[in-house]
Design a protein around this motif. Structure first.
Motif, PDB file in Angstrom:
ATOM      1  N   PRO A 123      -6.672  10.470 -29.616  1.00 35.28           N
ATOM      2  CA  PRO A 123      -5.482  10.966 -28.935  1.00 35.28           C
ATOM      3  C   PRO A 123      -4.490  11.559 -29.932  1.00 35.28           C
ATOM      4  O   PRO A 123      -4.498  11.214 -31.114  1.00 35.28           O
ATOM      5  N   ASP A 124      -3.656  12.420 -29.480  1.00 38.40           N
ATOM      6  CA  ASP A 124      -2.643  13.034 -30.363  1.00 38.40           C
ATOM      7  C   ASP A 124      -1.633  11.974 -30.783  1.00 38.40           C
ATOM      8  O   ASP A 124      -1.117  11.247 -29.937  1.00 38.40           O
ATOM      9  N   PRO A 125      -1.358  11.879 -32.086  1.00 43.04           N
ATOM     10  CA  PRO A 125      -0.336  10.917 -32.501  1.00 43.04           C
ATOM     11  C   PRO A 125       1.048  11.388 -32.045  1.00 43.04           C
ATOM     12  O   PRO A 125       1.282  12.590 -31.881  1.00 43.04           O
ATOM     13  N   VAL A 126       1.933  10.404 -31.843  1.00 40.30           N
ATOM     14  CA  VAL A 126       3.289  10.755 -31.412  1.00 40.30           C
ATOM     15  C   VAL A 126       3.991  11.466 -32.568  1.00 40.30           C
ATOM     16  O   VAL A 126       3.982  10.978 -33.698  1.00 40.30           O
ATOM     17  N   LYS A 127       4.543  12.614 -32.287  1.00 40.20           N
ATOM     18  CA  LYS A 127       5.226  13.373 -33.348  1.00 40.20           C
ATOM     19  C   LYS A 127       6.703  13.024 -33.328  1.00 40.20           C
ATOM     20  O   LYS A 127       7.384  13.236 -32.339  1.00 40.20           O
ATOM     21  N   ILE A 128       7.157  12.473 -34.440  1.00 43.99           N
ATOM     22  CA  ILE A 128       8.568  12.114 -34.539  1.00 43.99           C
ATOM     23  C   ILE A 128       9.232  13.102 -35.487  1.00 43.99           C
ATOM     24  O   ILE A 128       8.791  13.231 -36.640  1.00 43.99           O
ATOM     25  N   PRO A 129      10.235  13.817 -35.038  1.00 42.29           N
ATOM     26  CA  PRO A 129      10.887  14.744 -35.972  1.00 42.29           C
ATOM     27  C   PRO A 129      11.547  13.997 -37.119  1.00 42.29           C
ATOM     28  O   PRO A 129      12.069  12.892 -36.925  1.00 42.29           O
TER      29      PRO A 129
ATOM     30  N   ARG B   9      12.017  -5.180 -22.366  1.00 47.93           N
ATOM     31  CA  ARG B   9      10.599  -4.817 -22.526  1.00 47.93           C
ATOM     32  C   ARG B   9      10.458  -3.322 -22.730  1.00 47.93           C
ATOM     33  O   ARG B   9       9.598  -2.851 -23.465  1.00 47.93           O
ATOM     34  N   ALA B  10      11.328  -2.574 -22.073  1.00 48.64           N
ATOM     35  CA  ALA B  10      11.292  -1.102 -22.216  1.00 48.64           C
ATOM     36  C   ALA B  10      11.628  -0.706 -23.661  1.00 48.64           C
ATOM     37  O   ALA B  10      10.999   0.201 -24.225  1.00 48.64           O
ATOM     38  N   ASP B  11      12.585  -1.433 -24.251  1.00 46.27           N
ATOM     39  CA  ASP B  11      12.948  -1.151 -25.655  1.00 46.27           C
ATOM     40  C   ASP B  11      11.746  -1.418 -26.558  1.00 46.27           C
ATOM     41  O   ASP B  11      11.459  -0.646 -27.485  1.00 46.27           O
ATOM     42  N   LYS B  12      11.092  -2.556 -26.297  1.00 46.51           N
ATOM     43  CA  LYS B  12       9.919  -2.917 -27.126  1.00 46.51           C
ATOM     44  C   LYS B  12       8.827  -1.864 -26.996  1.00 46.51           C
ATOM     45  O   LYS B  12       8.205  -1.467 -27.979  1.00 46.51           O
ATOM     46  N   ALA B  13       8.606  -1.400 -25.748  1.00 48.00           N
ATOM     47  CA  ALA B  13       7.577  -0.383 -25.513  1.00 48.00           C
ATOM     48  C   ALA B  13       7.935   0.915 -26.246  1.00 48.00           C
ATOM     49  O   ALA B  13       7.059   1.571 -26.827  1.00 48.00           O
ATOM     50  N   LEU B  14       9.192   1.221 -26.243  1.00 48.20           N
ATOM     51  CA  LEU B  14       9.664   2.436 -26.927  1.00 48.20           C
ATOM     52  C   LEU B  14       9.410   2.336 -28.433  1.00 48.20           C
ATOM     53  O   LEU B  14       8.930   3.270 -29.075  1.00 48.20           O
ATOM     54  N   TRP B  15       9.725   1.174 -28.980  1.00 45.51           N
ATOM     55  CA  TRP B  15       9.499   0.951 -30.418  1.00 45.51           C
ATOM     56  C   TRP B  15       8.008   1.016 -30.754  1.00 45.51           C
ATOM     57  O   TRP B  15       7.616   1.591 -31.771  1.00 45.51           O
ATOM     58  N   GLU B  16       7.183   0.474 -29.870  1.00 43.28           N
ATOM     59  CA  GLU B  16       5.739   0.501 -30.109  1.00 43.28           C
ATOM     60  C   GLU B  16       5.216   1.929 -30.269  1.00 43.28           C
ATOM     61  O   GLU B  16       4.284   2.177 -31.015  1.00 43.28           O
ATOM     62  N   ARG B  17       5.850   2.845 -29.542  1.00 41.99           N
ATOM     63  CA  ARG B  17       5.394   4.241 -29.596  1.00 41.99           C
ATOM     64  C   ARG B  17       5.704   4.888 -30.945  1.00 41.99           C
ATOM     65  O   ARG B  17       5.021   5.819 -31.362  1.00 41.99           O
ATOM     66  N   VAL B  18       6.771   4.412 -31.586  1.00 45.24           N
ATOM     67  CA  VAL B  18       7.186   5.098 -32.833  1.00 45.24           C
ATOM     68  C   VAL B  18       7.001   4.257 -34.094  1.00 45.24           C
ATOM     69  O   VAL B  18       7.154   4.759 -35.198  1.00 45.24           O
ATOM     70  N   ARG B  19       6.674   2.999 -33.907  1.00 44.60           N
ATOM     71  CA  ARG B  19       6.685   2.089 -35.072  1.00 44.60           C
ATOM     72  C   ARG B  19       5.782   2.559 -36.216  1.00 44.60           C
ATOM     73  O   ARG B  19       6.122   2.430 -37.377  1.00 44.60           O
ATOM     74  N   GLU B  20       4.640   3.155 -35.854  1.00 46.81           N
ATOM     75  CA  GLU B  20       3.701   3.647 -36.874  1.00 46.81           C
ATOM     76  C   GLU B  20       4.393   4.635 -37.829  1.00 46.81           C
ATOM     77  O   GLU B  20       4.184   4.605 -39.032  1.00 46.81           O
ATOM     78  N   ALA B  21       5.236   5.483 -37.235  1.00 47.22           N
ATOM     79  CA  ALA B  21       5.902   6.525 -38.035  1.00 47.22           C
ATOM     80  C   ALA B  21       6.962   5.931 -38.965  1.00 47.22           C
ATOM     81  O   ALA B  21       7.357   6.569 -39.940  1.00 47.22           O
ATOM     82  N   TYR B  22       7.372   4.707 -38.696  1.00 50.77           N
ATOM     83  CA  TYR B  22       8.459   4.119 -39.499  1.00 50.77           C
ATOM     84  C   TYR B  22       8.017   2.937 -40.364  1.00 50.77           C
ATOM     85  O   TYR B  22       8.843   2.165 -40.815  1.00 50.77           O
ATOM     86  N   GLN B  23       6.726   2.833 -40.574  1.00 51.74           N
ATOM     87  CA  GLN B  23       6.246   1.794 -41.486  1.00 51.74           C
ATOM     88  C   GLN B  23       6.531   2.235 -42.916  1.00 51.74           C
ATOM     89  O   GLN B  23       6.269   3.392 -43.260  1.00 51.74           O
ATOM     90  N   PRO B  24       7.060   1.365 -43.739  1.00 48.67           N
ATOM     91  CA  PRO B  24       7.373   1.796 -45.104  1.00 48.67           C
ATOM     92  C   PRO B  24       6.107   2.073 -45.898  1.00 48.67           C
ATOM     93  O   PRO B  24       5.118   1.347 -45.770  1.00 48.67           O
TER      94      PRO B  24
END
Lengths: 185, 185
Positions: A123-129, B9-24
């Motif tokens: 699947p396409d990864p989520v693109k975060i600006p 739960r909605a906040d957690k779901a939102l974070w799950e979508r972007v967390r990969e992009a913000y891993q150090p």
């Protein structure tokens, strides 16, 4: 004044430094679970399975007695418990291991057939600006959601008021909601 | 009383979508095991026994060093996690790690998996003996070389003397013969 537990830790570490093999066996019995637990936990935290846990845990033991027990000699029983100290060392060695690890090479024959198919199934990864969340916002979200820390603890760590943590969290979520709403509209 | 940060739960779901992009990203180029003082400090703070000054000092360091912050969070999570029993295979391996060649204690270096303990003075005596033997060997070598050379010289002198004697004798014999025949040259 050292507590009995600390005296026990001090005595054990001193015997290990002196080259007492029996003390080492006692040390392994007493602390291998704490070391192994810290390794497994740090691997999981970084999204890795327990495959390497035995190797990494063994590396912790090797490092402890390497160079004439150089690392063990750094333990200060007046400041912390041996179990916690070993947990820090084990986490550190695990992070080191993950840092050194290269992307695994899988022989072509071992890959499933779908990988070689013409149409990709990933699947396409989520693109975060870039710059959507500031470094501090991302860190606060990580601490709140991934580390289960509360606002007061985070405030302590970052040297800011807990109310600032809460408002930073709120602002970050507003940004994310706004971005994804626009994405789906 | 501290106010809990509200996380839905909605906040957690939102974070799950972007967390990969913000891993150090893991820090490169240096080992993750910090110096002895920092390791003890982290353990003391995690144990909750650090003084306020120590705690503040660590927080300051954590804010400056993201890799150290990552280690602190990993160690903190490992400490809070449920214990994991170490497998017997790890314990068995760990017992063998404490080998003696890597560990020097009051009893000196242990050889062959801990069976034979060689005291420190033993190594010193062995080294001195080796130096003496080397020096003795060198002296003997020099002596025999001188003797060979002397013998060689003596032999050469004898040969030359013999040659001279024979020549003289031949000359004397020759002149005697000529005298007897009364031939005058």
């Amino acid at each position: 004044m050292l507590s009995d537990r600390r005296k026990h830790d001090l005595d054990l570490v001193q015997r290990l430094i002196d080259g007492d093999t029996e003390a080492w066996e006692r040390f392994v019995d007493e602390f291998s679970s704490a070391i192994f637990g810290a390794v497994i936990n740090t691997l999981r935290r970084s999204g890795h399975g327990p495959d390497d846990s035995n190797d990494v845990a063994q590396d912790v033991f090797v490092r402890l007695c390497k160079d004439d027990c150089r690392l063990l000699k750094q333990f200060d029983p007046k400041r912390a418990g041996l179990k916690t100290w070993l947990g820090v060392i084990a986490s550190s060695v695990t992070i080191d291991h993950l840092r050194k690890q290269k992307a695994p090479n899988t022989p072509l024959d071992d890959l499933p057939e779908e990988v070689g198919s013409v149409q990709p199934v990933t699947p396409d990864p989520v693109k975060i600006p870039k710059g959507l969340l500031s470094e501090r916002q991302a860190m606060i979200l990580r601490m709140l959601y991934d580390e289960d820390m509360d606002a007061a603890e985070i405030g302590d760590l970052l040297g800011i008021d807990s109310q600032t943590v809460r408002s930073t969290h709120h602002k970050a979520l507003v940004k994310l909601r706004k971005y994804f709403r626009k994405d789906f509209d | 009383m501290t106010r809990k940060t509200l996380i839905t739960r909605a906040d957690k779901a939102l974070w799950e979508r972007v967390r990969e992009a913000y891993q150090p990203a893991p820090a490169k180029g240096r080992t993750r095991i910090p110096d002895g003082d920092t390791t003890n400090l982290i353990a003391a703070v995690l144990d909750g026994v650090a003084s306020e000054a120590d705690r503040r000092a660590l927080m300051k360091r954590l804010r400056r060093d993201p890799a150290l912050m990552d280690l602190y969070l990993a160690a903190r999570a490992a400490r809070a996690a449920a214990p994991v029993e170490a497998p017997q295979s790890l314990r068995a391996l760990a017992r063998h790690v404490y080998t003696p060649s890597a560990n020097k204690g009051r009893n000196g270096n242990r050889l062959g998996g801990g069976g034979i303990a060689v005291p420190r003075w033993g190594w010193v005596a062995a080294s001195m003996l080796a130096v003496l033997l080397a020096a003795g060997g060198y002296w003997l070598g020099q002596e025999s070389a001188t003797r060979v050379a002397d013998n060689g010289n003596a032999g050469a002198e004898t040969e030359i003397a013999n040659d001279v004697d024979l020549e003289d004798q031949n000359q004397e014999a020759g002149s005697g013969l000529f005298d007897a025949l009364d031939i005058d040259f």
